[in-house]
Scaffold this active site. Structure first.
Site, PDB file in Angstrom:
ATOM      1  N   CYS A 282       0.801  -1.233   0.000  1.00  0.00           N
ATOM      2  CA  CYS A 282       0.000   0.000   0.000  1.00  0.00           C
ATOM      3  C   CYS A 282       0.829   1.277   0.000  1.00  0.00           C
ATOM      4  CB  CYS A 282      -0.961   0.041   1.172  1.00  0.00           C
ATOM      5  SG  CYS A 282      -1.444  -1.564   1.796  1.00  0.00           S
ATOM      6  N   ARG A 311       6.520 -11.199   5.501  1.00  0.00           N
ATOM      7  CA  ARG A 311       5.974 -10.992   6.841  1.00  0.00           C
ATOM      8  C   ARG A 311       6.586 -12.004   7.777  1.00  0.00           C
ATOM      9  NH1 ARG A 311      -0.419  -9.985   5.347  1.00  0.00           N
ATOM     10  NH2 ARG A 311      -0.002  -8.279   3.903  1.00  0.00           N
ATOM     11  N   GLN A 329       1.247 -10.901  -3.461  1.00  0.00           N
ATOM     12  CA  GLN A 329      -0.172 -10.544  -3.482  1.00  0.00           C
ATOM     13  C   GLN A 329      -0.533  -9.997  -4.855  1.00  0.00           C
ATOM     14  OE1 GLN A 329       0.061  -7.559  -0.277  1.00  0.00           O
ATOM     15  NE2 GLN A 329      -1.408  -8.829   0.832  1.00  0.00           N
ATOM     16  N   ASP A 331      -2.182  -7.421  -5.665  1.00  0.00           N
ATOM     17  CA  ASP A 331      -2.653  -6.280  -4.879  1.00  0.00           C
ATOM     18  C   ASP A 331      -3.042  -5.124  -5.793  1.00  0.00           C
ATOM     19  OD1 ASP A 331      -3.187  -5.080  -2.517  1.00  0.00           O
ATOM     20  OD2 ASP A 331      -1.108  -4.877  -1.864  1.00  0.00           O
ATOM     21  N   HIS A 333      -4.666  -0.912  -5.496  1.00  0.00           N
ATOM     22  CA  HIS A 333      -5.225   0.174  -4.689  1.00  0.00           C
ATOM     23  C   HIS A 333      -5.927   1.127  -5.616  1.00  0.00           C
ATOM     24  CE1 HIS A 333      -2.169  -1.637  -2.137  1.00  0.00           C
ATOM     25  NE2 HIS A 333      -3.044  -1.398  -1.193  1.00  0.00           N
ATOM     26  N   LYS A 417     -15.201  -3.724   4.909  1.00  0.00           N
ATOM     27  CA  LYS A 417     -14.688  -4.573   3.826  1.00  0.00           C
ATOM     28  C   LYS A 417     -15.676  -5.649   3.419  1.00  0.00           C
ATOM     29  CE  LYS A 417     -12.505  -7.671   7.156  1.00  0.00           C
ATOM     30  NZ  LYS A 417     -11.322  -8.406   7.581  1.00  0.00           N
ATOM     31  N   HIS A 463      -8.401  -1.032  -0.972  1.00  0.00           N
ATOM     32  CA  HIS A 463      -7.435  -2.110  -1.196  1.00  0.00           C
ATOM     33  C   HIS A 463      -8.233  -3.257  -1.786  1.00  0.00           C
ATOM     34  CE1 HIS A 463      -4.545  -0.793   1.991  1.00  0.00           C
ATOM     35  NE2 HIS A 463      -5.627  -0.388   2.587  1.00  0.00           N
TER      36      HIS A 463
END
Length: 596
Positions: A282, A311, A329, A331, A333, A417, A463
């Site tokens: 992000c 992580r 990911q 991912d 945004h 979410k 996200h």
RNA sequence: GCCGGGGUAGCUCAACGGUAGAGCAAUCGCUUCGUAAGCGAUAGGUUGUGGGUUCGAAUCCCAUCCCCGGCUCCA
């Protein structure tokens, strides 16, 4: 689902839970009788069965199960009704004190002001709020499954108890179906299949939770990535690429260093500055947004990346591809204006549904997590934004006629979410896609855009991840298909098996033509018997085999064998190529060949 | 991280105080075969790692790493 059907489902679940909860009591009695000194704690029904947590001088193992089950059976056959009785706190305390059950007293202490009930069957009494079947007689079809450690009240500061898991069902048939499903799940285990099919590995020398994609797995990954990228571009996303590490100042600004620190790898010092591996993409996408002044005309801005993050996960939680320390990911945004949010959420949901359909999943459940007005804890952002976002999430799903569960108070502190759980081929749910609003980061980074009236406004941020993580999604695919991947995902689509050495040149020529037609073909021209070659190809779960013998070569036709064992002889090469090319092109999950 | 169970050949496993073994895979021969394992030979291991006990350790003890089932957390 209509209201009546929902109510019926609810009531069926209640009676199943009652059976299982009752079974847990019977197990507790059996365990206490067989292993003196065992203290009881709690024993609820869970999704697929029940458990009971014990403190005991005895170390339970699966070898104890037959004896416990036998005693349980005797107790159940004793035909004891479950009798609930309201008691005063004093009575209860005296009872549990006299029996030396400290955990029950601790539970009692937590029940201040509530009605206290004891449930008794035969000679066994438990402190329990109820929800039992009428009689122990109903408990007939059960099985103890495993023993594991569990903290008292789930808190790692508390003592570790021993938990025995079991399952119970109203009929023998249902129990058998469930036990069969467990076996099936074991057979589909992506760690086992990943090794057998040579898809990936985890290397002890490199470290836990880090995935090595072998050629066949990497081929599949490439296909998944290519499809997703093409689809993202088609849907108006821009693809970006960002670094794997960043100065700690970035993580200070984003706030990750304070609220996500336990999951981040330690700092790396370089020329007196500290850097950290990224646990999330992000902030990077935000920096791209922030790199110049944005106009309302630039919105919505959809930035997507297959972003690899690291992580720190505690060693005990790592699990194959499902829970790792380094993963990628899919991912994205989305930065948008308030009036655009419903359209953007709808776009995400639409994209997610496309992913499920393409990869062959037809069942899923959706959950909308919102804040809980009653406990407006530390939510970030404006109430009006939350309300607008929550309304958008619900409205999108309603308009599409998608059933969803609303979970109040489950939202992250930074926004509401939608979570999607996929249901796989054997009925197991997997958390996959997520669409989340974030009211925190735009504020932390001071994001702005210039509105039509010239004023500076804060964009809303969403996200969104569809696969979630490529590693995890790959693991789910392996288990969903049990390794029998659809043609378009199969690392090897066709394997050509020569019957004798005389067919080797023809086999090689055919492999070349199939490759030129865009198919992934492999050759097996070893001097082995055809049965052995077929067996090996079956174990590799290759969708199509071409068996090339003297008769085929002479007649200029092919003999086809499908992974499911069906055979088709005298097939023209052109027909095979066209059929497979089409099956691959439309990403069909079932084989194209029909019995003639 | 914690509780419990495990790490033996590339894979699946045996041996559980007395010289480390099998099947499959690999390599080399022979076999040329029509829809799920042809035959033979060869090679492969300081038994996860480090220390200890013992005349002797894969086996017992300690430490450590990794894996498995859970707890907690999560993509």
């Amino acid at each position: 689902m209509n209201v009546a059907a929902k109510a019926e489902k609810e009531s069926a679940k209640q009676s199943l839970d009652a059976l299982r909860h009752s079974c847990a009591h019977v197990m507790a009695q059996a365990v206490q009788e067989l292993f003196p000194g065992t203290k009881i704690t709690i024993g609820p029904a869970i999704d697929s069965g029940f458990y009971y947590d014990f403190e005991s001088p005895h170390r339970f193992t699966e070898e104890d199960f037959p004896a416990i089950e036998k005693r349980m059976r005797q107790i159940a056959e004793g035909n004891h009704p479950f009798i609930g009785k309201e008691v005063t706190p004093e009575e209860s305390r005296r009872y549990w004190g006299s029996r030396g059950e400290p955990y029950k007293i601790e539970i009692l202490d937590g029940l201040k002001g509530q009605t206290i009930t004891h449930y008794t069957h035969g000679t066994f009494t438990d402190l329990c709020r109820g929800g039992h079947c009428e009689n122990t007689r109903a408990i007939r079809h059960f099985k103890l499954l495993s023993v594991a450690g569990a903290y008292w009240r789930g808190d790692e500061k508390n003592p570790m108890l021993q938990r025995i898991y079991g399952t119970a069902w109203p009929t023998k048939q249902e129990l058998d179906v469930y036990l069969k499903m467990l076996d099936e799940a074991k057979a589909r285990d992506h760690r086992k299949l990943g090794t057998a099919l040579d898809l990936f590995s985890i290397q002890e020398l490199a470290g836990p939770g880090l995935i090595f994609w072998h050629p066949k797995g990497a081929r599949m990954r490439l296909i998944m990535e290519d499809w997703l990228k093409a689809e993202a571009l088609r849907r108006g996303y821009e693809l970006v690429s960002t670094p794997h590490i960043a100065n700690v100042e970035l993580w200070n600004t984003s706030g990750h260093r304070s609220f996500y620190k336990e999951n981040m790898f330690s700092e790396i010092e370089v020329e007196k500055a500290d850097y950290q591996l990224k646990p999330m993409n992000c902030p990077f996408h935000i920096l791209i947004y922030k790199n110049r002044l944005r106009s309302y005309r630039d919105l919505p801005m959809r930035l997507a990346e297959l972003g690899t993050v690291y992580r720190y996960e505690r060693s005990g939680v790592l699990h194959g591809l499902m829970r790792v320390r380094g993963f990628t990911q899919d991912d994205a945004h989305i930065f948008c204006a308030p009036e655009q949010i419903e359209g953007e959420v709808d776009g995400c949901v639409d994209f997610a549904l496309e992913v499920f359909k393409t990869f062959g999943f037809d069942k899923y459940v959706m959950e909308v997590s919102t804040w809980d007005e009653a406990t407006p804890a530390d939510y970030s952002g404006e109430a009006a934004d939350w309300q607008r976002a929550q309304a958008a999430l619900e409205s999108v799903l309603s308009k599409r006629g998608i059933d969803y569960t609303l979970i109040k108070g489950e939202a992250a502190f930074y926004g509401p979410k939608i979570d999607v759980k996929l249901i796989d081929a054997i009925g197991r749910p997997w958390q996959l896609s997520t669409v989340q609003f974030d009211f925190n980061l735009p504020q932390k980074f001071g994001l702005e855009y210039v509105a039509a009236d010239g004023s500076r406004q804060r964009p809303l941020m969403v996200h969104r991840a569809l696969y979630g993580s490529i590693e995890r999604f790959f693991g789910i695919l392996i288990e969903h298909y049990a390794g029998n991947f659809p043609l378009w995902l199969s690392p090897v689509q066709v394997k050509i098996l020569s019957l004798t050495d005389a067919q080797v040149p023809a086999a090689q020529a055919l492999a070349g033509r199939l490759a030129r037609a865009g198919l992934r073909a492999a050759l097996d021209v070893r001097p082995e018997k055809i049965n052995a070659k077929i067996r090996d190809a079956q174990l590799e779960k290759i969708p199509y085999m071409v068996i090339l013998g003297p008769r085929d070569v002479a007649a200029n036709v092919l003999s086809i064998r499908l992974r499911d064992g069906r055979q088709f002889q005298g097939v023209a090469e052109e027909s095979l190529v066209n059929t497979l090319a089409r099956e691959q092109d439309i990403k069909q999950t079932a084989p194209s060949w029909e019995d003639a």
